[in-house]
Design an enzyme around this catalytic site. Structure first.
Site, PDB file in Angstrom:
ATOM      1  N   THR A  37       0.820  -1.212   0.000  1.00 26.23           N
ATOM      2  CA  THR A  37       0.000   0.000   0.000  1.00 26.23           C
ATOM      3  C   THR A  37       0.857   1.268   0.000  1.00 26.23           C
ATOM      4  O   THR A  37       2.007   1.237   0.456  1.00 26.23           O
ATOM      5  CB  THR A  37      -0.894   0.002   1.272  1.00 26.23           C
ATOM      6  N   ASP A  38       0.278   2.348  -0.455  1.00 23.25           N
ATOM      7  CA  ASP A  38       0.982   3.646  -0.380  1.00 23.25           C
ATOM      8  C   ASP A  38       1.051   4.167   1.052  1.00 23.25           C
ATOM      9  O   ASP A  38       1.817   5.091   1.348  1.00 23.25           O
ATOM     10  CB  ASP A  38       0.298   4.681  -1.289  1.00 23.25           C
ATOM     11  N   GLU A  39       0.244   3.562   1.954  1.00 20.58           N
ATOM     12  CA  GLU A  39       0.169   4.111   3.316  1.00 20.58           C
ATOM     13  C   GLU A  39       1.477   3.931   4.085  1.00 20.58           C
ATOM     14  O   GLU A  39       1.680   4.558   5.121  1.00 20.58           O
ATOM     15  CB  GLU A  39      -1.017   3.493   4.061  1.00 20.58           C
ATOM     16  N   TYR A  85      -2.066  -0.611  10.843  1.00 20.44           N
ATOM     17  CA  TYR A  85      -2.176  -1.251   9.519  1.00 20.44           C
ATOM     18  C   TYR A  85      -0.962  -0.947   8.662  1.00 20.44           C
ATOM     19  O   TYR A  85      -0.286  -1.846   8.158  1.00 20.44           O
ATOM     20  CB  TYR A  85      -3.458  -0.786   8.806  1.00 20.44           C
ATOM     21  N   LYS A  94       2.115  -3.399   7.277  1.00 21.34           N
ATOM     22  CA  LYS A  94       2.419  -3.577   5.841  1.00 21.34           C
ATOM     23  C   LYS A  94       3.866  -3.167   5.557  1.00 21.34           C
ATOM     24  O   LYS A  94       4.571  -3.811   4.773  1.00 21.34           O
ATOM     25  CB  LYS A  94       1.459  -2.752   4.969  1.00 21.34           C
TER      26      LYS A  94
HETATM   27  P1  NAD Z   1      -9.757  -7.379   1.910  1.00 21.27           P
HETATM   28  O1  NAD Z   1      -9.781  -7.061   3.370  1.00 21.27           O
HETATM   29  O2  NAD Z   1     -10.953  -7.086   1.076  1.00 21.27           O
HETATM   30  O3  NAD Z   1      -9.422  -8.930   1.701  1.00 21.27           O
HETATM   31  C1  NAD Z   1      -8.438  -9.592   2.426  1.00 21.27           C
HETATM   32  C2  NAD Z   1      -8.582 -11.075   2.160  1.00 21.27           C
HETATM   33  O4  NAD Z   1      -7.531 -11.762   2.867  1.00 21.27           O
HETATM   34  C3  NAD Z   1      -9.907 -11.659   2.665  1.00 21.27           C
HETATM   35  O5  NAD Z   1     -10.459 -12.515   1.692  1.00 21.27           O
HETATM   36  C4  NAD Z   1      -9.508 -12.443   3.909  1.00 21.27           C
HETATM   37  O6  NAD Z   1     -10.350 -13.557   4.170  1.00 21.27           O
HETATM   38  C5  NAD Z   1      -8.083 -12.866   3.550  1.00 21.27           C
HETATM   39  N1  NAD Z   1      -7.284 -13.135   4.751  1.00 21.27           N
HETATM   40  C6  NAD Z   1      -7.152 -12.337   5.850  1.00 21.27           C
HETATM   41  N2  NAD Z   1      -6.339 -12.943   6.754  1.00 21.27           N
HETATM   42  C7  NAD Z   1      -5.936 -14.113   6.204  1.00 21.27           C
HETATM   43  C8  NAD Z   1      -5.087 -15.168   6.625  1.00 21.27           C
HETATM   44  N3  NAD Z   1      -4.480 -15.119   7.831  1.00 21.27           N
HETATM   45  N4  NAD Z   1      -4.878 -16.221   5.807  1.00 21.27           N
HETATM   46  C9  NAD Z   1      -5.493 -16.271   4.580  1.00 21.27           C
HETATM   47  N5  NAD Z   1      -6.318 -15.312   4.127  1.00 21.27           N
HETATM   48  C10 NAD Z   1      -6.541 -14.243   4.924  1.00 21.27           C
HETATM   49  O7  NAD Z   1      -8.457  -6.632   1.354  1.00 21.27           O
HETATM   50  P2  NAD Z   1      -8.213  -5.891  -0.036  1.00 21.27           P
HETATM   51  O8  NAD Z   1      -8.744  -4.518   0.069  1.00 21.27           O
HETATM   52  O9  NAD Z   1      -8.653  -6.777  -1.125  1.00 21.27           O
HETATM   53  O10 NAD Z   1      -6.624  -5.779  -0.017  1.00 21.27           O
HETATM   54  C11 NAD Z   1      -5.819  -6.837  -0.551  1.00 21.27           C
HETATM   55  C12 NAD Z   1      -4.359  -6.462  -0.422  1.00 21.27           C
HETATM   56  O11 NAD Z   1      -4.112  -5.237  -1.108  1.00 21.27           O
HETATM   57  C13 NAD Z   1      -3.912  -6.221   1.028  1.00 21.27           C
HETATM   58  O12 NAD Z   1      -2.617  -6.753   1.169  1.00 21.27           O
HETATM   59  C14 NAD Z   1      -3.886  -4.708   1.158  1.00 21.27           C
HETATM   60  O13 NAD Z   1      -2.927  -4.304   2.107  1.00 21.27           O
HETATM   61  C15 NAD Z   1      -3.495  -4.309  -0.243  1.00 21.27           C
HETATM   62  N6  NAD Z   1      -3.964  -2.985  -0.673  1.00 21.27           N
HETATM   63  C16 NAD Z   1      -5.282  -2.656  -0.554  1.00 21.27           C
HETATM   64  C17 NAD Z   1      -5.712  -1.410  -1.013  1.00 21.27           C
HETATM   65  C18 NAD Z   1      -7.171  -1.019  -0.933  1.00 21.27           C
HETATM   66  O14 NAD Z   1      -7.509   0.127  -1.244  1.00 21.27           O
HETATM   67  N7  NAD Z   1      -8.086  -1.906  -0.572  1.00 21.27           N
HETATM   68  C19 NAD Z   1      -4.793  -0.505  -1.577  1.00 21.27           C
HETATM   69  C20 NAD Z   1      -3.452  -0.891  -1.684  1.00 21.27           C
HETATM   70  C21 NAD Z   1      -3.054  -2.139  -1.230  1.00 21.27           C
HETATM   71  P1  TYD Z   2     -10.786   4.015   3.924  1.00 22.62           P
HETATM   72  O1  TYD Z   2     -11.703   3.623   2.832  1.00 22.62           O
HETATM   73  O2  TYD Z   2     -10.957   3.391   5.273  1.00 22.62           O
HETATM   74  O3  TYD Z   2      -9.299   3.812   3.388  1.00 22.62           O
HETATM   75  P2  TYD Z   2      -7.877   4.290   4.025  1.00 22.62           P
HETATM   76  O4  TYD Z   2      -8.082   4.665   5.435  1.00 22.62           O
HETATM   77  O5  TYD Z   2      -7.046   3.059   3.891  1.00 22.62           O
HETATM   78  O6  TYD Z   2      -7.423   5.419   3.165  1.00 22.62           O
HETATM   79  O7  TYD Z   2     -10.891   5.582   4.129  1.00 22.62           O
HETATM   80  C1  TYD Z   2     -10.660   6.478   3.059  1.00 22.62           C
HETATM   81  C2  TYD Z   2     -10.774   7.881   3.592  1.00 22.62           C
HETATM   82  O8  TYD Z   2     -12.129   8.103   3.998  1.00 22.62           O
HETATM   83  C3  TYD Z   2      -9.932   8.126   4.842  1.00 22.62           C
HETATM   84  O9  TYD Z   2      -9.428   9.456   4.795  1.00 22.62           O
HETATM   85  C4  TYD Z   2     -10.911   7.972   5.981  1.00 22.62           C
HETATM   86  C5  TYD Z   2     -12.225   8.458   5.379  1.00 22.62           C
HETATM   87  N1  TYD Z   2     -13.454   7.824   5.922  1.00 22.62           N
HETATM   88  C6  TYD Z   2     -14.506   8.630   6.368  1.00 22.62           C
HETATM   89  O10 TYD Z   2     -14.435   9.876   6.336  1.00 22.62           O
HETATM   90  N2  TYD Z   2     -15.623   8.009   6.852  1.00 22.62           N
HETATM   91  C7  TYD Z   2     -15.731   6.654   6.917  1.00 22.62           C
HETATM   92  O11 TYD Z   2     -16.794   6.144   7.406  1.00 22.62           O
HETATM   93  C8  TYD Z   2     -14.661   5.847   6.440  1.00 22.62           C
HETATM   94  C9  TYD Z   2     -14.737   4.352   6.486  1.00 22.62           C
HETATM   95  C10 TYD Z   2     -13.534   6.479   5.946  1.00 22.62           C
END
Ligand code: NAD
Ligand code: TYD
Length: 357
Positions: free
Chosen positions: A135-137, A161, A165
């Protein structure tokens, strides 16, 4: 790639990537390892039930014996590692599971790959790859006007989180330098699109607005995220698997950097157009400013020059068309939505995160 281990493939991005890869690579076999935590959903893979090229395994990435056996039994040559605890708010209320899954789980997978590929040398070295999805975070937070993050920006994570990561990224990189494991890493900005669990900003706002519930905007709503449509993220990862250099990191982002409040207003406008007869029209009346997230990062922005110039990847979707598609997707999937929102664990999460804000 022939036998690909995808972890977390029942989650949001993982499920999108499973579909993407099955379409892109007609001969690939996918082993999808997912623990089905609250975020994993078999409905995301319902259309693949009878697909012989997709084998679903319920299990934990921290289970070394299981992971070793998958490498052995399926001759895994490629890992695309998505499985993680992924929600910042949950990491604030319960950081322990983030350390376990994101750090120990990544370590467990690295050890299995090292054993199979480097110690037992089960496959030709030039055919294997471990891709870690991050992630960019990990870069922390930008002030207005500061330049976007590049691959050389030092890590400065702020939430449990992003810290977990960051730790996993460091471990992955260390296996490249120490053991020569062929790894690549991508750090991507906020994704949105089909199958996203409705705890994250965009799907939460869509579903709350449809039900006439408050739209909880944290703090002043002027935080900025760099939004990317999930299919663009899948294309970027696929491109890195095809042409990325081992040991390298690639930043991925959408070149879309609105404030949270602008995003919420755009969703409300789309819903106003699609549902003009809704009793909740105009949906923006539902916006409610609530207490801020502790340690809330102000601004994220990714410099994507490297992946654009070296690998020729570019985001295809702009935010308006991507949000349009996303709102339509949620509107036309009431059963998928109910399969989550009617669950007790979802309702109790909503209470614990929003009740005292
Ligand atoms: P998500 O929370 O939707 O899905 C996570 C999945 O991992 C779920 O299916 C869960 O059951 C599985 N999981 C959790 N713990 C596990 C374990 N111990 N063993 C096996 N499976 C397990 O997450 P996402 O949003 O799809 O993110 C996927 C990846 O991308 C993550 O690594 C996250 O850090 C990264 N990422 C997400 C975003 C975003 O905006 N969602 C952006 C950048 C990077
Ligand atoms: P989120 O979707 O949780 O992603 P991340 O925290 O990983 O960026 O949140 C995106 C942005 O939206 C973040 O600045 C927090 C804000 N946010 C709200 O303002 N209200 C909400 O209920 C949620 C879930 C997020």
């Amino acid at each position: 790639m022939k036998n690909v281990l995808i972890t977390g493939g029942a989650g949001f991005i993982g499920a999108n990537f499973v579909h993407y890869l099955l379409n892109a690579e007609p001969d690939v076999q996918i082993i999808n390892l997912d623990a089905l935590t609250y975020a994993g959903n078999l409905e995301n893979l319902a259309d693949l039930r009878d697909n012989p090229r997709h084998i679903f395994v319920v299990g934990d990435i921290c289970d070394q014996e299981l992971v070793n056996s998958l490498f052995h039994d399926h001759r895994i040559d490629t890992v695309v590692h998505f499985a993680a605890e992924s929600h910042v708010d949950r990491s604030i209320l319960g950081p322990g599971q983030f350390v376990q899954t994101n750090i120990v789980g990544t370590f467990t997978l690295l050890e299995a790959a090292r054993r199979s590929w480097l110690i037992e040398k089960r496959l030709p070295a030039e055919t294997v790859r471990f891709h870690h999805v991050s992630t960019d975070e990990v870069f922390g937070s930008l002030q207005p006007g500061e330049p976007a993050w590049t691959e050389d920006t030092p890590y400065a994570p702020h939430s449990p989180y992003s810290a977990s990561k960051a730790a996993s990224d460091h471990l992955v990189r260390s296996y490249f330098y120490t053991y020569g494991l062929p790894v690549t890493i991508s750090n991507c900005s906020n994704n949105y699109g089909p199958y996203q669990f409705p705890e994250k900003l965009i799907p939460l706002m869509i579903l709350n607005a449809l039900e006439g519930k408050p739209l909880p905007v944290y703090g002043d709503g002027k935080q900025v995220r760099d939004w990317l449509y999930v299919e663009d993220h899948c294309a970027a990862i696929y491109r890195i698997l095809q042409a990325g250099k081992t040991g390298e990191t690639y930043n991925i982002g959408g070149n879309n950097q609105p404030t949270n409040l602008e995003i919420v207003h755009t969703i409300c406008r789309i819903l106003d157009q699609l549902c003009p007869d809704s009793p909740h029209y105009p949906h923006a009346h539902l916006i409610k400013f609530v207490a801020d997230r502790p340690g809330h990062d102000r601004r994220y922005a990714m410099d994507i020059t490297k992946i654009t110039s070296e690998l020729g990847w570019q985001p295809q979707e702009d935010l308006n068309s991507g949000l349009d598609k996303t709102v339509q997707w949620y509107l036309t999937r009431p059963e998928w939505v109910r399969s989550i929102t009617e669950r007790e664990d979802y309702q109790s999460w909503m209470k614990s995160n929003y009740a005292n804000r």
